[in-house]
Design a protein around this motif. Structure first.
Motif, PDB file in Angstrom:
ATOM      1  N   ALA A 147     -72.572  17.241 -13.336  1.00 37.05           N
ATOM      2  CA  ALA A 147     -71.595  17.303 -14.425  1.00 37.05           C
ATOM      3  C   ALA A 147     -70.274  16.667 -14.011  1.00 37.05           C
ATOM      4  CB  ALA A 147     -71.374  18.758 -14.845  1.00 37.05           C
ATOM      5  N   ASP A 148     -69.873  16.894 -12.754  1.00 33.11           N
ATOM      6  CA  ASP A 148     -68.614  16.310 -12.282  1.00 33.11           C
ATOM      7  C   ASP A 148     -68.689  14.788 -12.238  1.00 33.11           C
ATOM      8  OD1 ASP A 148     -67.584  18.831 -12.034  1.00 33.11           O
ATOM      9  OD2 ASP A 148     -67.998  18.994  -9.886  1.00 33.11           O
ATOM     10  N   LEU A 149     -69.813  14.260 -11.748  1.00 26.55           N
ATOM     11  CA  LEU A 149     -69.981  12.804 -11.712  1.00 26.55           C
ATOM     12  C   LEU A 149     -70.020  12.224 -13.123  1.00 26.55           C
ATOM     13  CD1 LEU A 149     -72.602  12.368  -8.843  1.00 26.55           C
ATOM     14  CD2 LEU A 149     -70.198  11.709  -8.793  1.00 26.55           C
ATOM     15  N   GLY A 150     -70.681  12.934 -14.027  1.00 26.62           N
ATOM     16  CA  GLY A 150     -70.723  12.469 -15.413  1.00 26.62           C
ATOM     17  C   GLY A 150     -69.347  12.436 -16.047  1.00 26.62           C
ATOM     18  N   GLU A 151     -68.527  13.446 -15.722  1.00 25.84           N
ATOM     19  CA  GLU A 151     -67.163  13.470 -16.257  1.00 25.84           C
ATOM     20  C   GLU A 151     -66.306  12.377 -15.626  1.00 25.84           C
ATOM     21  OE1 GLU A 151     -63.402  16.601 -16.658  1.00 25.84           O
ATOM     22  OE2 GLU A 151     -65.301  17.213 -15.734  1.00 25.84           O
ATOM     23  N   TRP A 152     -66.547  12.121 -14.335  1.00 24.76           N
ATOM     24  CA  TRP A 152     -65.776  11.083 -13.636  1.00 24.76           C
ATOM     25  C   TRP A 152     -66.107   9.704 -14.200  1.00 24.76           C
ATOM     26  CZ3 TRP A 152     -66.695   9.429  -7.870  1.00 24.76           C
ATOM     27  CH2 TRP A 152     -65.625   8.638  -7.433  1.00 24.76           C
ATOM     28  N   TYR A 153     -67.373   9.422 -14.386  1.00 30.48           N
ATOM     29  CA  TYR A 153     -67.806   8.127 -14.907  1.00 30.48           C
ATOM     30  C   TYR A 153     -68.216   8.242 -16.375  1.00 30.48           C
ATOM     31  CZ  TYR A 153     -67.555   5.475 -10.577  1.00 30.48           C
ATOM     32  OH  TYR A 153     -67.094   4.795  -9.463  1.00 30.48           O
ATOM     33  N   TRP A 154     -67.354   8.877 -17.150  1.00 31.63           N
ATOM     34  CA  TRP A 154     -67.650   9.076 -18.575  1.00 31.63           C
ATOM     35  C   TRP A 154     -67.741   7.741 -19.318  1.00 31.63           C
ATOM     36  CZ3 TRP A 154     -64.265   7.094 -22.136  1.00 31.63           C
ATOM     37  CH2 TRP A 154     -63.015   6.707 -21.654  1.00 31.63           C
ATOM     38  N   GLY A 155     -67.018   6.717 -18.850  1.00 30.92           N
ATOM     39  CA  GLY A 155     -67.031   5.408 -19.524  1.00 30.92           C
ATOM     40  C   GLY A 155     -67.860   4.380 -18.785  1.00 30.92           C
ATOM     41  N   PHE A 156     -68.893   4.812 -18.057  1.00 29.22           N
ATOM     42  CA  PHE A 156     -69.651   3.903 -17.210  1.00 29.22           C
ATOM     43  C   PHE A 156     -70.245   2.740 -17.994  1.00 29.22           C
ATOM     44  CE2 PHE A 156     -73.625   2.607 -15.112  1.00 29.22           C
ATOM     45  CZ  PHE A 156     -73.117   2.181 -13.895  1.00 29.22           C
ATOM     46  N   GLY A 157     -70.792   3.004 -19.163  1.00 33.41           N
ATOM     47  CA  GLY A 157     -71.404   1.941 -19.961  1.00 33.41           C
ATOM     48  C   GLY A 157     -70.397   0.867 -20.342  1.00 33.41           C
ATOM     49  N   THR A 158     -69.239   1.310 -20.829  1.00 29.42           N
ATOM     50  CA  THR A 158     -68.188   0.356 -21.209  1.00 29.42           C
ATOM     51  C   THR A 158     -67.655  -0.390 -19.998  1.00 29.42           C
ATOM     52  OG1 THR A 158     -67.548   1.764 -23.070  1.00 29.42           O
ATOM     53  CG2 THR A 158     -65.947   0.130 -22.322  1.00 29.42           C
ATOM     54  N   TRP A 159     -67.427   0.346 -18.918  1.00 30.50           N
ATOM     55  CA  TRP A 159     -66.891  -0.281 -17.713  1.00 30.50           C
ATOM     56  C   TRP A 159     -67.887  -1.274 -17.130  1.00 30.50           C
ATOM     57  CZ3 TRP A 159     -65.307   5.120 -15.459  1.00 30.50           C
ATOM     58  CH2 TRP A 159     -64.208   5.596 -16.180  1.00 30.50           C
ATOM     59  N   LEU A 160     -69.167  -0.949 -17.180  1.00 28.46           N
ATOM     60  CA  LEU A 160     -70.169  -1.864 -16.642  1.00 28.46           C
ATOM     61  C   LEU A 160     -70.225  -3.143 -17.472  1.00 28.46           C
ATOM     62  CD1 LEU A 160     -72.289  -2.083 -14.409  1.00 28.46           C
ATOM     63  CD2 LEU A 160     -73.979  -1.190 -16.031  1.00 28.46           C
ATOM     64  N   ARG A 161     -70.091  -3.008 -18.784  1.00 26.05           N
ATOM     65  CA  ARG A 161     -70.074  -4.203 -19.643  1.00 26.05           C
ATOM     66  C   ARG A 161     -68.854  -5.059 -19.330  1.00 26.05           C
ATOM     67  NH1 ARG A 161     -67.315  -5.446 -23.964  1.00 26.05           N
ATOM     68  NH2 ARG A 161     -66.528  -3.310 -24.215  1.00 26.05           N
ATOM     69  N   LEU A 162     -67.702  -4.428 -19.153  1.00 24.64           N
ATOM     70  CA  LEU A 162     -66.492  -5.178 -18.822  1.00 24.64           C
ATOM     71  C   LEU A 162     -66.592  -5.796 -17.428  1.00 24.64           C
ATOM     72  CD1 LEU A 162     -63.776  -2.745 -20.232  1.00 24.64           C
ATOM     73  CD2 LEU A 162     -64.488  -4.943 -21.187  1.00 24.64           C
ATOM     74  N   ALA A 163     -67.258  -5.108 -16.500  1.00 24.99           N
ATOM     75  CA  ALA A 163     -67.459  -5.675 -15.169  1.00 24.99           C
ATOM     76  C   ALA A 163     -68.349  -6.910 -15.245  1.00 24.99           C
ATOM     77  CB  ALA A 163     -68.072  -4.626 -14.239  1.00 24.99           C
ATOM     78  N   GLY A 164     -69.391  -6.842 -16.072  1.00 25.53           N
ATOM     79  CA  GLY A 164     -70.234  -8.025 -16.267  1.00 25.53           C
ATOM     80  C   GLY A 164     -69.451  -9.171 -16.877  1.00 25.53           C
ATOM     81  N   GLU A 165     -68.562  -8.846 -17.817  1.00 25.98           N
ATOM     82  CA  GLU A 165     -67.703  -9.870 -18.410  1.00 25.98           C
ATOM     83  C   GLU A 165     -66.809 -10.495 -17.356  1.00 25.98           C
ATOM     84  OE1 GLU A 165     -64.019  -9.120 -21.155  1.00 25.98           O
ATOM     85  OE2 GLU A 165     -65.784  -9.301 -22.469  1.00 25.98           O
ATOM     86  N   THR A 166     -66.316  -9.674 -16.432  1.00 22.43           N
ATOM     87  CA  THR A 166     -65.475 -10.170 -15.347  1.00 22.43           C
ATOM     88  C   THR A 166     -66.240 -11.140 -14.457  1.00 22.43           C
ATOM     89  OG1 THR A 166     -64.187  -8.119 -15.362  1.00 22.43           O
ATOM     90  CG2 THR A 166     -64.087  -9.477 -13.367  1.00 22.43           C
ATOM     91  N   VAL A 167     -67.489 -10.789 -14.129  1.00 23.33           N
ATOM     92  CA  VAL A 167     -68.310 -11.671 -13.297  1.00 23.33           C
ATOM     93  C   VAL A 167     -68.556 -13.002 -14.006  1.00 23.33           C
ATOM     94  CG1 VAL A 167     -70.577 -11.966 -12.217  1.00 23.33           C
ATOM     95  CG2 VAL A 167     -69.423  -9.763 -12.101  1.00 23.33           C
TER      96      VAL A 167
END
Length: 289
Positions: A74-94
């Motif tokens: 639960a703590d990891l899920g709360e920490w990376y609550w925006g993982f999907g969005t952040w991963l998409r933006l990281a791909g955009e960065t690459v």
């Protein structure tokens, strides 16, 4: 050899050694003076450094979330609550870094041959190409990003252009320096066969320098992914914009989550580029003597 000749040789040797020591001492004094002047102008203060380091560590420690063993998922899920969005933006960065590297590398490749002193006879052309490359790499990418955001609006397109222009200047200079170390033999051979200047570059120069060009381009790709993360601060796309928003809103756990994602991304790219470089230079070249 006569004793007089030996004495003369010894005196000359001692004189050369004395001159060498004086030269080394002079260079050392100049470097020391430059270091002291730089420290004074830069307001380097060990006391301020010692006082500020704990505060910097406190800020970094404040971005680390609380992770408990009993509720780790639960703590990891709360920490990376925006993982999907952040991963998409990281791909955009690459993709921004990759596209900017390809476009800038192509421009640098075109300019590096006339920018090499040993490959052109016209001084005016060489001078002009060198100055163009200097301007392209001297202006910071962040400034280019601001200009292109103003001209083309927010989004990755402005970031790609900023990276491409700066990459053209940086790679063009590195490529030109590699060109200036080529073996002149193949050049003379192709020229003697009656080939035109473009054919000489393609047949005599490019085969010699291509491995180094590829190595520099891969290194620049790694740098550009990092740069693409930074120029998002001015609205040029990528995950940098999300990171800047988290910093401004004091969302400390989000800062560490995004930074760790960027670090992991750059590490993966570094490993991939290293594998490609090793494949280009061959396994035999990597064996220890």
């Amino acid at each position: 050899m006569s004793p007089g000749s030996l004495d003369g040789f010894e005196r000359g040797y001692r004189r050369q050694q004395a001159e060498k020591r004086l030269r080394t001492l002079g260079i050392g004094l100049v470097l020391a003076a430059a270091l002291v002047a730089s420290a004074l102008i830069g307001e380097v203060d060990p006391a301020r450094l010692a006082a500020g380091l704990p505060q910097a560590w406190a800020y970094v420690w404040g971005t680390v979330p609380v992770l408990r063993a009993e509720t780790l998922g639960a703590d990891l899920g709360e920490w990376y609550w925006g993982f999907g969005t952040w991963l998409r933006l990281a791909g955009e960065t690459v993709l921004m870094g990759f596209t900017g590297t390809v476009l800038g590398g192509a421009a640098g490749l075109l300019l590096c041959f006339p920018a090499s002193r040993n490959l052109v006879q016209g001084r005016a052309l060489h001078f002009a190409c060198r100055r163009v490359l200097e301007v392209a790499r001297t202006v910071p990418e962040l400034v280019y990003a601001l200009i292109f955001v103003y001209a083309f609006g927010l989004g990755p397109f402005a970031g790609v252009l900023a990276i491409a222009v700066h990459t053209a200047g940086a790679l063009g200079k590195l490529f030109a320096e590699v060109n200036e170390n080529v073996d002149p033999g193949p050049i003379e051979g192709v020229r003697a066969a009656g080939a035109a200047w473009p054919a000489i570059m393609r047949l005599a120069v490019l085969p010699q320098v291509l491995p180094n060009f590829a190595s520099y381009a891969l290194l620049r790709f790694e740098i550009n992914v990092r740069s693409a993360s930074a120029i998002g601060i001015v609205g040029a796309g990528g995950i940098g914009e999300e990171l800047y928003l988290s910093v401004r809103q004091f969302e400390y756990p989000d800062i560490s989550a995004i930074l760790l994602l960027i670090i992991a991304l750059v590490s993966i790219i570094d490993l991939g580029c290293e594998a490609v470089r090793h494949r280009l230079i061959g396994r035999d070249a990597l064996r220890m003597v």
